[in-house]
Scaffold this active site. Sequence first.
Site, PDB file in Angstrom:
ATOM      1  N   SER A 141       7.353 -17.841 -66.725  1.00 15.30           N
ATOM      2  CA  SER A 141       7.996 -17.345 -68.161  1.00 15.30           C
ATOM      3  C   SER A 141       8.709 -18.691 -68.741  1.00 15.30           C
ATOM      4  O   SER A 141       9.282 -19.704 -67.570  1.00 15.30           O
ATOM      5  CB  SER A 141       8.950 -16.127 -67.748  1.00 15.30           C
ATOM      6  OG  SER A 141      10.034 -16.270 -69.272  1.00 15.30           O
ATOM      7  N   TYR A 154      14.620 -10.649 -63.187  1.00 12.36           N
ATOM      8  CA  TYR A 154      13.028 -11.786 -63.858  1.00 12.36           C
ATOM      9  C   TYR A 154      13.271 -12.878 -63.980  1.00 12.36           C
ATOM     10  O   TYR A 154      11.991 -13.382 -63.489  1.00 12.36           O
ATOM     11  CB  TYR A 154      12.972 -10.852 -65.296  1.00 12.36           C
ATOM     12  CG  TYR A 154      11.617 -11.141 -66.292  1.00 12.36           C
ATOM     13  CD1 TYR A 154      10.426 -10.580 -66.268  1.00 12.36           C
ATOM     14  CD2 TYR A 154      11.829 -12.867 -66.724  1.00 12.36           C
ATOM     15  CE1 TYR A 154       9.608 -11.539 -65.863  1.00 12.36           C
ATOM     16  CE2 TYR A 154      10.758 -12.527 -67.261  1.00 12.36           C
ATOM     17  CZ  TYR A 154       9.315 -11.833 -67.471  1.00 12.36           C
ATOM     18  OH  TYR A 154       8.039 -12.888 -67.854  1.00 12.36           O
TER      19      TYR A 154
END
Length: 281
Positions: A141, A154
Amino acid sequence: MTQRLEGKVALITGACSGIGLGSLELFVAEGAQVVCADIQDAKGAALEQRFPGQVRYVRCDITDEAHVAAAIAAAGDGFGGLDILFNNAGYADNMGNLTSIDAETWDTMFAVLVRGPMLGMKHAIPWMRTRGGGSIINTASVAALEAGWGPLAYSSAKAAVLHMSKVAASQLARHQIRVNAICPGIIATSIMGASMGLVPEEADKMVAHTIAVAPKLQPIARAGLPRDIAEAALYLASDASSFVTGTHIVVDGGATVGPAHAWDRSTPSPLAVLAPQPSSS
């Protein structure tokens, strides 16, 4: 025209929706047989019916090693081998800052985002070696690259995925197995809503909202779509990337090129603050 994945067997985790589904559809269109490893049984069954003989659904909790091993064996036993592994299944939540973080939720995040891909790679290696090599793709990401693009756990887990991919690439090159990662930016999937703590029904509604808002958040004035990530995955899965390993591809519409004033003229540049102001006489 030759299909780019003709004769290849792929396994995609989280392939019943979002980026995983977009990738499954593209991989099948390019000639691959695909094992869909997910926990959404009804959607998995529908994909088998939609792509008879090309898609096989296997229920798989990627944090459970026995499930992962069984899913990969299903690719080998059902389709004759494994050439491509796309560790895509994801999870996000709205964990707060360090003063309020919950250790159990932190562990769950790392179990899904780091342990899951690790297990996938571990169990894919023997199957890929028998085929003379293969390609492993891990979803990271832009949150792994810069602060501000995701919650703490995350973002930390996705940074771990990036480095794990690089280290795995160094170990597996001698077996002709390539390992790379993709760093999506703002992609119109329900995971955006999940990262804000929304229940699944409300998270699904975030797709339309993301499409509406994303054009203001990056130089390319549209939201990213699952197909955008699928195209990057297709390149890494195909022989076109046979000299590419141990790196990552950022697919973010330019979101990480720099601060907003670099591409949005309506955003003041901090240099304007530093510029000397004309003295009043």
